[in-house]
Design a protein around this motif. Structure first.
Motif, PDB file in Angstrom:
ATOM      1  N   LYS A  89      -5.464   2.183 -27.113  1.00 45.66           N
ATOM      2  CA  LYS A  89      -5.855   1.861 -25.746  1.00 45.66           C
ATOM      3  C   LYS A  89      -4.873   0.938 -25.031  1.00 45.66           C
ATOM      4  O   LYS A  89      -4.939   0.803 -23.816  1.00 45.66           O
ATOM      5  CB  LYS A  89      -7.240   1.197 -25.742  1.00 45.66           C
ATOM      6  N   ARG A  90      -4.003   0.274 -25.787  1.00 45.94           N
ATOM      7  CA  ARG A  90      -3.074  -0.672 -25.164  1.00 45.94           C
ATOM      8  C   ARG A  90      -1.965   0.115 -24.473  1.00 45.94           C
ATOM      9  O   ARG A  90      -1.063   0.658 -25.115  1.00 45.94           O
ATOM     10  CB  ARG A  90      -2.499  -1.630 -26.200  1.00 45.94           C
ATOM     11  N   THR A  91      -2.044   0.168 -23.160  1.00 38.69           N
ATOM     12  CA  THR A  91      -1.143   0.982 -22.354  1.00 38.69           C
ATOM     13  C   THR A  91      -0.223   0.085 -21.538  1.00 38.69           C
ATOM     14  O   THR A  91      -0.683  -0.888 -20.922  1.00 38.69           O
ATOM     15  CB  THR A  91      -1.937   1.899 -21.403  1.00 38.69           C
ATOM     16  N   LEU A  92       1.052   0.413 -21.539  1.00 36.92           N
ATOM     17  CA  LEU A  92       2.003  -0.283 -20.676  1.00 36.92           C
ATOM     18  C   LEU A  92       2.061   0.443 -19.343  1.00 36.92           C
ATOM     19  O   LEU A  92       2.481   1.600 -19.279  1.00 36.92           O
ATOM     20  CB  LEU A  92       3.389  -0.323 -21.322  1.00 36.92           C
ATOM     21  N   PHE A  93       1.642  -0.236 -18.266  1.00 36.87           N
ATOM     22  CA  PHE A  93       1.656   0.357 -16.936  1.00 36.87           C
ATOM     23  C   PHE A  93       2.956  -0.030 -16.229  1.00 36.87           C
ATOM     24  O   PHE A  93       3.275  -1.215 -16.120  1.00 36.87           O
ATOM     25  CB  PHE A  93       0.456  -0.122 -16.113  1.00 36.87           C
ATOM     26  N   ILE A  94       3.681   0.976 -15.780  1.00 38.50           N
ATOM     27  CA  ILE A  94       4.890   0.763 -14.975  1.00 38.50           C
ATOM     28  C   ILE A  94       4.559   1.214 -13.551  1.00 38.50           C
ATOM     29  O   ILE A  94       4.405   2.409 -13.286  1.00 38.50           O
ATOM     30  CB  ILE A  94       6.085   1.553 -15.526  1.00 38.50           C
ATOM     31  N   VAL A  95       4.409   0.247 -12.649  1.00 37.82           N
ATOM     32  CA  VAL A  95       4.006   0.522 -11.268  1.00 37.82           C
ATOM     33  C   VAL A  95       5.268   0.622 -10.413  1.00 37.82           C
ATOM     34  O   VAL A  95       6.074  -0.311 -10.374  1.00 37.82           O
ATOM     35  CB  VAL A  95       3.071  -0.583 -10.733  1.00 37.82           C
ATOM     36  N   VAL A  96       5.429   1.741  -9.742  1.00 36.67           N
ATOM     37  CA  VAL A  96       6.640   2.011  -8.954  1.00 36.67           C
ATOM     38  C   VAL A  96       6.332   1.813  -7.474  1.00 36.67           C
ATOM     39  O   VAL A  96       5.506   2.534  -6.897  1.00 36.67           O
ATOM     40  CB  VAL A  96       7.156   3.445  -9.194  1.00 36.67           C
ATOM     41  N   THR A 111      -1.276   0.125  -6.180  1.00 33.38           N
ATOM     42  CA  THR A 111      -2.022  -1.027  -6.681  1.00 33.38           C
ATOM     43  C   THR A 111      -3.481  -0.663  -6.939  1.00 33.38           C
ATOM     44  O   THR A 111      -4.053  -1.026  -7.980  1.00 33.38           O
ATOM     45  CB  THR A 111      -1.937  -2.183  -5.676  1.00 33.38           C
ATOM     46  N   LYS A 112      -4.085   0.076  -6.011  1.00 30.95           N
ATOM     47  CA  LYS A 112      -5.472   0.498  -6.195  1.00 30.95           C
ATOM     48  C   LYS A 112      -5.608   1.465  -7.363  1.00 30.95           C
ATOM     49  O   LYS A 112      -6.599   1.418  -8.110  1.00 30.95           O
ATOM     50  CB  LYS A 112      -5.995   1.137  -4.910  1.00 30.95           C
ATOM     51  N   ALA A 113      -4.608   2.346  -7.537  1.00 28.00           N
ATOM     52  CA  ALA A 113      -4.651   3.277  -8.672  1.00 28.00           C
ATOM     53  C   ALA A 113      -4.577   2.525 -10.000  1.00 28.00           C
ATOM     54  O   ALA A 113      -5.251   2.888 -10.977  1.00 28.00           O
ATOM     55  CB  ALA A 113      -3.499   4.272  -8.562  1.00 28.00           C
ATOM     56  N   THR A 114      -3.777   1.459 -10.042  1.00 33.98           N
ATOM     57  CA  THR A 114      -3.701   0.644 -11.258  1.00 33.98           C
ATOM     58  C   THR A 114      -5.027  -0.051 -11.535  1.00 33.98           C
ATOM     59  O   THR A 114      -5.489  -0.121 -12.685  1.00 33.98           O
ATOM     60  CB  THR A 114      -2.579  -0.402 -11.120  1.00 33.98           C
ATOM     61  N   ARG A 115      -5.658  -0.573 -10.495  1.00 37.95           N
ATOM     62  CA  ARG A 115      -6.967  -1.228 -10.673  1.00 37.95           C
ATOM     63  C   ARG A 115      -8.011  -0.224 -11.159  1.00 37.95           C
ATOM     64  O   ARG A 115      -8.843  -0.550 -12.015  1.00 37.95           O
ATOM     65  CB  ARG A 115      -7.417  -1.853  -9.363  1.00 37.95           C
ATOM     66  N   ALA A 184       2.221   4.433 -19.186  1.00 41.05           N
ATOM     67  CA  ALA A 184       1.705   5.149 -18.015  1.00 41.05           C
ATOM     68  C   ALA A 184       2.480   4.691 -16.787  1.00 41.05           C
ATOM     69  O   ALA A 184       2.537   3.487 -16.506  1.00 41.05           O
ATOM     70  CB  ALA A 184       0.211   4.904 -17.837  1.00 41.05           C
ATOM     71  N   ILE A 185       3.087   5.627 -16.090  1.00 40.58           N
ATOM     72  CA  ILE A 185       3.864   5.319 -14.889  1.00 40.58           C
ATOM     73  C   ILE A 185       3.001   5.650 -13.669  1.00 40.58           C
ATOM     74  O   ILE A 185       2.557   6.791 -13.503  1.00 40.58           O
ATOM     75  CB  ILE A 185       5.180   6.119 -14.848  1.00 40.58           C
ATOM     76  N   VAL A 186       2.759   4.650 -12.838  1.00 41.52           N
ATOM     77  CA  VAL A 186       1.944   4.809 -11.624  1.00 41.52           C
ATOM     78  C   VAL A 186       2.899   4.880 -10.435  1.00 41.52           C
ATOM     79  O   VAL A 186       3.684   3.959 -10.202  1.00 41.52           O
ATOM     80  CB  VAL A 186       0.964   3.638 -11.444  1.00 41.52           C
ATOM     81  N   TYR A 187       2.838   5.964  -9.676  1.00 42.00           N
ATOM     82  CA  TYR A 187       3.754   6.165  -8.551  1.00 42.00           C
ATOM     83  C   TYR A 187       3.055   6.976  -7.481  1.00 42.00           C
ATOM     84  O   TYR A 187       1.924   7.467  -7.680  1.00 42.00           O
ATOM     85  CB  TYR A 187       5.025   6.876  -9.021  1.00 42.00           C
ATOM     86  N   ASN A 188       3.704   7.132  -6.343  1.00 41.58           N
ATOM     87  CA  ASN A 188       3.171   7.947  -5.246  1.00 41.58           C
ATOM     88  C   ASN A 188       3.755   9.356  -5.343  1.00 41.58           C
ATOM     89  O   ASN A 188       4.979   9.530  -5.374  1.00 41.58           O
ATOM     90  CB  ASN A 188       3.532   7.327  -3.898  1.00 41.58           C
ATOM     91  N   LYS A 189       2.873  10.319  -5.361  1.00 41.18           N
ATOM     92  CA  LYS A 189       3.278  11.731  -5.458  1.00 41.18           C
ATOM     93  C   LYS A 189       3.428  12.328  -4.062  1.00 41.18           C
ATOM     94  O   LYS A 189       2.542  12.181  -3.221  1.00 41.18           O
ATOM     95  CB  LYS A 189       2.237  12.510  -6.260  1.00 41.18           C
ATOM     96  N   PHE A 190       4.548  12.977  -3.825  1.00 43.95           N
ATOM     97  CA  PHE A 190       4.844  13.554  -2.516  1.00 43.95           C
ATOM     98  C   PHE A 190       4.034  14.845  -2.354  1.00 43.95           C
ATOM     99  O   PHE A 190       4.160  15.781  -3.144  1.00 43.95           O
ATOM    100  CB  PHE A 190       6.341  13.839  -2.405  1.00 43.95           C
ATOM    101  N   VAL A 191       3.194  14.875  -1.320  1.00 46.79           N
ATOM    102  CA  VAL A 191       2.394  16.067  -1.018  1.00 46.79           C
ATOM    103  C   VAL A 191       3.007  16.844   0.136  1.00 46.79           C
ATOM    104  O   VAL A 191       3.242  18.051   0.048  1.00 46.79           O
ATOM    105  CB  VAL A 191       0.937  15.683  -0.703  1.00 46.79           C
ATOM    106  N   ALA A 199      -0.399   8.906  -8.317  1.00 46.34           N
ATOM    107  CA  ALA A 199      -0.466   9.722  -9.534  1.00 46.34           C
ATOM    108  C   ALA A 199      -0.047   8.872 -10.724  1.00 46.34           C
ATOM    109  O   ALA A 199       0.657   7.866 -10.579  1.00 46.34           O
ATOM    110  CB  ALA A 199       0.423  10.955  -9.415  1.00 46.34           C
ATOM    111  N   ILE A 200      -0.488   9.282 -11.913  1.00 46.78           N
ATOM    112  CA  ILE A 200      -0.156   8.591 -13.158  1.00 46.78           C
ATOM    113  C   ILE A 200       0.373   9.624 -14.146  1.00 46.78           C
ATOM    114  O   ILE A 200      -0.288  10.641 -14.407  1.00 46.78           O
ATOM    115  CB  ILE A 200      -1.375   7.863 -13.752  1.00 46.78           C
TER     116      ILE A 200
END
Length: 296
Positions: A89-96, A111-115, A184-191, A199-200
């Protein structure tokens, strides 16, 4: 009788020296509106210029994003054939995110996706570490999850991100000594040019790659697995950086476009208000002139 005489004397007294004329308040209001009009016009020029610059950068960022997506596809294909088993369960989050603002809510979305990810207690350890790329999301997460923030990066993605930037970030992450089970890399996905969504994407660590059935079927040295995990992490970070950069430029263009429209609407309202006040002041002056002429 005495009261009437007193009121008559007060009415017949001349006005005090230096008293403001009747139209003084109108003139002050017109001056304030004129100054405000000038400032709003200057703001409109700035927002239009920033919109043109963001439009040019967005086209370049979209071309870089299309090339960078190939790196992400290679990673996803690798992890499909080597699924992880019993990941912790110990996940390293990389927020872009980035260091610049004036681009809407693009930083608050990751930030909200990470929360939301931390809210899933059955999947994520509450002590999972967070690393942030960009000062904007760092400022937000330092208020929301200060105990989990372990490292931050800035001055990355000022222009179109390169693979060298992603490789440098991946090297610092791997040599930081932070303990984790998966990434887990948290970033904005281009739509589209007007929309994006958080997206993660998950990246398997070296230990998970070694334990996956796809890798157990072959005999290989430890250096191969370690090099592959480092390269896959750099690939995933690069794909997330270029896509987040395209989202940022698109959001900045839309934000400046909306700001220019709002400034134009405000200019129209202030111009109408100024013309009405000016017409009222002219009408009052004409009334005073006519009244004085008729009294003579």
């Amino acid at each position: 009788m005495l009261a009437r005489r007193t009121l008559g004397r007060i009415a017949s007294q001349p006005k005090a020296l230096g008293a403001a004329p009747t139209n003084a308040r109108n003139m002050a209001t017109l001056r304030e509106i004129e100054l405000r009009l000038k400032s709003v016009r200057n703001i409109e020029k700035i927002t239009k210029s920033m919109k043109m610059i963001a439009s040019t950068k967005m086209n370049k960022a979209q071309r870089a994003m299309q090339a960078g997506k190939e790196y992400g596809l290679a990673n996803s294909e690798l992890f499909q054939h080597a699924p992880a088993e019993d990941a912790g369960k110990r996940t390293l989050f990389i927020v872009v995110s980035s260091d610049k603002g004036l681009c809407g809510g693009i930083h608050s979305s990751v930030t909200k996706a990470t929360r939301r990810a931390f809210a899933e207690k059955d999947k994520v350890d509450e002590d999972s570490p967070i690393m942030v790329i960009g000062d904007k999301s760092k400022a937000q997460l330092s208020r929301l999850l200060p105990r989990n923030l372990v490292m931050s990066f800035n001055q990355i993605g000022r222009d179109i991100p390169t693979f060298a930037d992603a490789a440098g970030v991946a090297d610092l992450i791997l040599t930081s000594g932070v303990k984790y089970d998966k990434i887990a890399i948290v970033y904005n996905k281009f739509v589209s040019a007007i929309s994006y969504e958080p997206a993660i994407v998950e990246v398997e660590s070296e230990a998970l790659l070694k334990e996956s059935p796809g890798f157990k079927a072959y005999e290989m040295e430890d250096d191969v697995t370690r090099d592959l995990s480092e390269f896959s992490l750099a690939n995933a970070i690069y794909a997330a950086l270029v896509e987040a950069h395209a989202c940022e430029q698109s959001a900045r263009r839309n934000a400046m476009d909306n700001a220019s429209k709002n400034a134009s609407d405000m200019i129209n309202r202030l111009t109408l208000q100024y013309n009405r006040g000016r017409q009222a002041a002219i009408t009052n002056e004409l009334v005073d002139i006519i009244t004085g002429a008729s009294a003579l």
